[in-house]
Each structure stands twice: as structure tokens, then as C-alpha cells.
Design a protein around this motif. Structure first.
Motif, short mmCIF file in Angstrom:
data_model
loop_
_atom_site.label_atom_id
_atom_site.label_comp_id
_atom_site.label_asym_id
_atom_site.label_seq_id
_atom_site.Cartn_x
_atom_site.Cartn_y
_atom_site.Cartn_z
N TYR A 1 105.28 124.00 75.65
CA TYR A 1 106.19 124.11 76.81
C TYR A 1 106.01 125.44 77.53
N THR B 1 108.02 120.80 64.92
CA THR B 1 109.35 120.46 64.40
C THR B 1 109.18 119.41 63.30
N VAL C 1 111.91 124.27 62.65
CA VAL C 1 110.98 124.51 63.76
C VAL C 1 110.12 125.72 63.41
N GLY D 1 119.03 118.73 70.75
CA GLY D 1 118.72 118.27 72.10
C GLY D 1 119.14 119.31 73.12
N HIS D 2 118.40 119.40 74.20
CA HIS D 2 118.69 120.43 75.21
C HIS D 2 118.13 120.02 76.58
N TYR E 1 121.92 124.11 75.48
CA TYR E 1 122.45 123.18 74.47
C TYR E 1 123.86 122.72 74.83
N HIS F 1 116.21 116.33 76.39
CA HIS F 1 115.38 115.69 75.37
C HIS F 1 115.86 116.02 73.97
N TYR G 1 116.49 119.76 60.22
CA TYR G 1 115.16 120.00 60.79
C TYR G 1 114.76 121.46 60.75
N THR H 1 117.37 116.20 66.40
CA THR H 1 117.54 117.58 66.87
C THR H 1 118.81 117.67 67.72
N HIS I 1 116.60 127.10 77.34
CA HIS I 1 117.24 126.00 76.58
C HIS I 1 118.74 126.01 76.83
O1 PA5 Z 1 110.63 122.99 72.70
C1 PA5 Z 1 111.21 122.00 72.28
O2 PA5 Z 1 111.78 121.18 73.03
C2 PA5 Z 1 111.22 121.77 70.79
O3 PA5 Z 1 110.40 122.70 70.14
C3 PA5 Z 1 112.65 121.88 70.29
O4 PA5 Z 1 113.19 123.15 70.59
C4 PA5 Z 1 112.75 121.59 68.80
O5 PA5 Z 1 112.26 120.30 68.53
C5 PA5 Z 1 114.17 121.68 68.27
O6 PA5 Z 1 115.06 120.95 69.08
P1 PA5 Z 1 116.32 121.67 69.72
O7 PA5 Z 1 115.80 122.85 70.49
O8 PA5 Z 1 116.94 120.67 70.62
O9 PA5 Z 1 117.20 122.11 68.60
#
Ligand code: PA5
Ligand code: NI
Length: 191
Positions: A153, A74, A57, A90-91, A161, A137, A55, A88, A159
Motif C-alpha cells: 500500500y 497478515t 501483522v 478493518g479500516h 478505524y 476493507h 491476527y 481484522t 488508517h
Molecule cells: O494495510 C493493510 O490494509 C493491512 O496490512 C492491514 O493493516 C492488516 O491486515 C490489519 O488489518 P487492520 O489494519 O484493519 O487491523
């Protein structure tokens, strides 16, 4: 002149998944998703066999700071690791902040987890998914074309992880038998 962020209009190129003017552009390859796929041997084999892009971003030029509202597109490529669909990392947000996802094109969905129960929201066909505070998510491409969505957001969300690596997402999204559909399969917490 003020150094504060100025009002601006951004263009969303829904065919390429790019925001312009362009802020940070992040690419995640399969090697960046270490520890997240159930079949670690299949993950390793695919990493060794070319380490595909999973992916991208494309973020707007908005700082991740309290009071600001960053946004990004994304793009998740189609594919899977031993049947588990491209997704993704996810976080969790480190602050009690929500988020909004808007499906742009392709087929995909949003897996949410509050540490106990999971939820699935289909984001295909322009659906808007709402992520309340305190829900981890992750998004998943459930189709055969790139899946794109816009995320908006609070800049102070933060974030985490590691918590997803340790505790999982409560479910995994798996291609079903004939390869055309998918199943959101509940798993034990932490797996
Ligand atoms: O803000 C968000 O939740 C998204 O922009 C994510 O950061 C993006 O989809 C990438 O996913 P991740 O941050 O889990 O790698
Ligand atoms: Ni988020």
C-alpha cells in the motif's frame, strides 16, 4: 551517507507469516476488536476466557511516508465469535489511496464497503484482491487453518478505524449451519 531508505530484498516466510528483515510486528487479540462483533456478550465471554490471538501483522522495514510503499503479511487465526468468523478490525484509508492484497495460504477473503454497498473477494489459492480508493476493507479467515496474505500500500494511505466502528462494513461473515462453509450476510449500515 544518505539516510534515505535503501533498496533491499525481503524474504516472505509463508509458513510463519513473517517478513524479514522485520519491521513492526503487531498482535491483535480479541480484546482489541471491541465493538466489532455482533454478539457483544459472546465477545466478552471469549475475552474473559483467555483473550485469544486473532491476527498478527508482520511489516517490512519501510516507513509509512508519502512516496514509500510499505508491505506486510497478515496472519488471521481460524475461529469465530458466536459464528462470526475471525477477522481484522478493518479500516478506511484517510487519503484517496488504493491497496493490493495477495493471498498466500489458507482460506479467506476480503470484505469491501464504500459506505453504501459491500463486495466480497475470495483471496484463497493465491488470488490478488484490488482495493480501490474510498473502499473500507477487512479480511476474514473462512477456513480451519491460519489464513495469510501480503498487503502492499502507499505509505501516505493512513488508517481510520473509528469510521468502521461507527459505520460497520455493510456485511458480516458468518459460519453456515454445518460449520464448513460461510455466508456473507448483508447488515444495516452502522450495525
Ligand atoms: O494495510 C493493510 O490494509 C493491512 O496490512 C492491514 O493493516 C492488516 O491486515 C490489519 O488489518 P487492520 O489494519 O484493519 O487491523
Ligand atoms: Ni488498508
Amino acid at each position: 551517507m544518505s539516510t534515505a531508505t535503501q533498496p533491499f530484498a525481503a524474504a516472505l516466510d509463508t509458513a510463519t507469516g513473517r517478513v524479514s528483515p522485520q519491521g513492526p510486528l503487531q498482535e491483535r487479540r480479541l480484546s482489541d476488536l471491541e465493538g466489532l462483533y455482533a454478539d457483544a456478550a459472546a465477545w466478552r465471554a471469549a475475552v474473559d476466557d483467555g483473550d485469544p490471538l486473532v491476527y498478527t501483522v508482520s511489516a517490512a522495514t519501510v516507513p509509512e511516508q508519502a512516496g514509500q510503499v510499505p508491505f506486510s503479511i497478515t496472519t488471521i487465526e481460524p475461529g469465530d465469535v458466536a459464528g462470526e468468523l475471525y477477522m481484522t478490525k478493518g479500516h478506511w484509508h484517510t487519503a484517496d489511496e488504493g491497496e493490493v492484497y495477495v493471498g498466500l495460504n489458507g482460506k479467506g477473503g476480503l470484505l469491501l464497503f464504500d459506505g453504501d454497498a459491500h463486495r466480497w473477494i475470495d483471496l484463497s489459492d493465491g488470488a490478488v484482491g484490488y482495493i480501490p480508493p474510498r473502499w473500507a476493507h477487512r479480511t476474514v479467515n473462512t477456513g480451519s487453518e491460519p489464513f495469510r496474505f501480503l498487503a502492499i500500500y502507499p505509505g501516505a494511505a493512513g488508517h481510520d478505524y473509528e469510521r468502521v466502528l461507527r459505520g460497520g462494513m455493510g456485511a458480516r461473515v458468518i459460519r453456515d449451519g454445518d460449520g464448513r462453509g460461510y455466508e456473507v450476510r448483508a447488515v444495516e449500515a452502522g450495525t
